[in-house]
Design a protein around this motif. Structure first.
Motif, mmCIF file in Angstrom:
data_model
loop_
_atom_site.group_PDB
_atom_site.id
_atom_site.type_symbol
_atom_site.label_atom_id
_atom_site.label_comp_id
_atom_site.label_asym_id
_atom_site.label_seq_id
_atom_site.Cartn_x
_atom_site.Cartn_y
_atom_site.Cartn_z
ATOM 1 N N ARG A 74 9.322 1.633 10.659
ATOM 2 C CA ARG A 74 8.975 1.190 9.513
ATOM 3 C C ARG A 74 7.473 1.752 8.913
ATOM 4 O O ARG A 74 7.098 1.478 8.019
ATOM 5 C CB ARG A 74 8.761 -0.525 9.174
ATOM 6 C CG ARG A 74 10.349 -0.910 9.600
ATOM 7 C CD ARG A 74 10.484 -2.599 9.318
ATOM 8 N NE ARG A 74 10.257 -2.640 7.800
ATOM 9 C CZ ARG A 74 11.163 -2.524 6.984
ATOM 10 N NH1 ARG A 74 12.671 -2.142 7.255
ATOM 11 N NH2 ARG A 74 10.884 -2.832 5.832
ATOM 12 N N ARG A 128 7.071 3.936 5.675
ATOM 13 C CA ARG A 128 6.946 3.256 4.403
ATOM 14 C C ARG A 128 5.514 2.594 4.271
ATOM 15 O O ARG A 128 4.906 2.584 3.149
ATOM 16 C CB ARG A 128 8.088 2.115 4.351
ATOM 17 C CG ARG A 128 9.400 3.056 4.167
ATOM 18 C CD ARG A 128 10.599 1.829 3.838
ATOM 19 N NE ARG A 128 10.276 1.130 2.760
ATOM 20 C CZ ARG A 128 10.916 -0.019 2.381
ATOM 21 N NH1 ARG A 128 11.690 -0.486 3.248
ATOM 22 N NH2 ARG A 128 10.968 -0.547 1.362
ATOM 23 N N THR A 183 2.699 4.974 3.251
ATOM 24 C CA THR A 183 2.892 5.528 1.849
ATOM 25 C C THR A 183 2.379 4.411 1.002
ATOM 26 O O THR A 183 1.332 4.617 0.197
ATOM 27 C CB THR A 183 4.360 5.613 1.695
ATOM 28 O OG1 THR A 183 4.923 6.711 2.377
ATOM 29 C CG2 THR A 183 4.707 5.966 0.212
ATOM 30 N N LEU A 222 6.154 -5.958 4.433
ATOM 31 C CA LEU A 222 6.974 -4.640 4.662
ATOM 32 C C LEU A 222 7.202 -4.169 6.094
ATOM 33 O O LEU A 222 8.250 -3.835 6.501
ATOM 34 C CB LEU A 222 6.203 -3.535 4.129
ATOM 35 C CG LEU A 222 7.006 -2.056 3.810
ATOM 36 C CD1 LEU A 222 8.501 -2.127 3.258
ATOM 37 C CD2 LEU A 222 6.238 -1.226 3.051
#
Length: 185
Positions: free
Chosen positions: A139, A142, A145, A180
């Motif tokens: 993960r 992501r 980013t 996230l």
């Protein structure tokens, strides 16, 4: 170190102090104790020199991230990154990249290729730091980013007189990055 490497260190130090915008060869050469001809000899052109400086500043920025100790959580890692963004030399290294982007240098060659390579090195450093701080590798891209784009935005907003709001915004980002990373986003 080669003469070129010594000059690159000196020129990068100068640019980190003075900025990239308005950089011209003669005053730069005088500031680092050489001639504009020697700069052209070692770097090929002003574009080659500026590209090398942006890459060298990125290398220094990556070294700062690599030197950060792991944080106990992704949230604390993002907050730790934010603190590091405001400290030298990382603050000036980030400013050089932003100045290069703001002046349109990074959108065309010879800068475009170096900008892509610099972005990749930077992303890997952020990814490694976040993984060391608990982000699952699957993960991490992501999270990088999200964190990279948002922290650059916060960094550009440092000129405001709202440091408390920025700190709250960074912690909100840190909470989102944590969610996230654990799969809640």
């Amino acid at each position: 170190m080669s003469r070129r490497d010594v000059l690159l260190d000196q020129v990068t130090d100068h640019v980190l102090e003075q900025g990239l915008i308005g950089l011209t060869l003669r005053p730069l050469a005088a500031a680092v104790g050489t001639s504009d001809r020697m700069l052209i000899y070692h770097f090929g052109s002003r574009d080659g020199l500026v590209s090398a400086v942006v890459a060298h500043a990125t290398d220094r920025a990556v070294a700062c991230i690599d030197a950060l100790p792991a944080a106990p959580t992704v949230r604390s890692a993002v907050n730790r990154l934010w603190v590091a963004y405001g400290e030298q030399p990382l603050d000036s290294c980030l400013d050089v990249y932003v100045q290069a982007a703001a002046t349109g240098l990074l959108g065309s060659e010879p800068y475009l290729s170096e900008a892509r390579a610099s972005n990749e090195r930077w992303s890997v450093a952020l990814r490694d730091f976040l993984v060391r701080s608990g982000a699952p590798a699957r993960r991490a891209a992501r999270v990088v980013t999200l964190v990279d784009s948002a922290l650059y935005g916060f960094h550009l907003d440092l000129a405001t007189d709202r440091p408390d709001e920025l700190a709250r915004g960074v912690d909100d980002l840190a909470r989102a990055a944590q969610a996230l990373a654990v799969g809640r986003g």
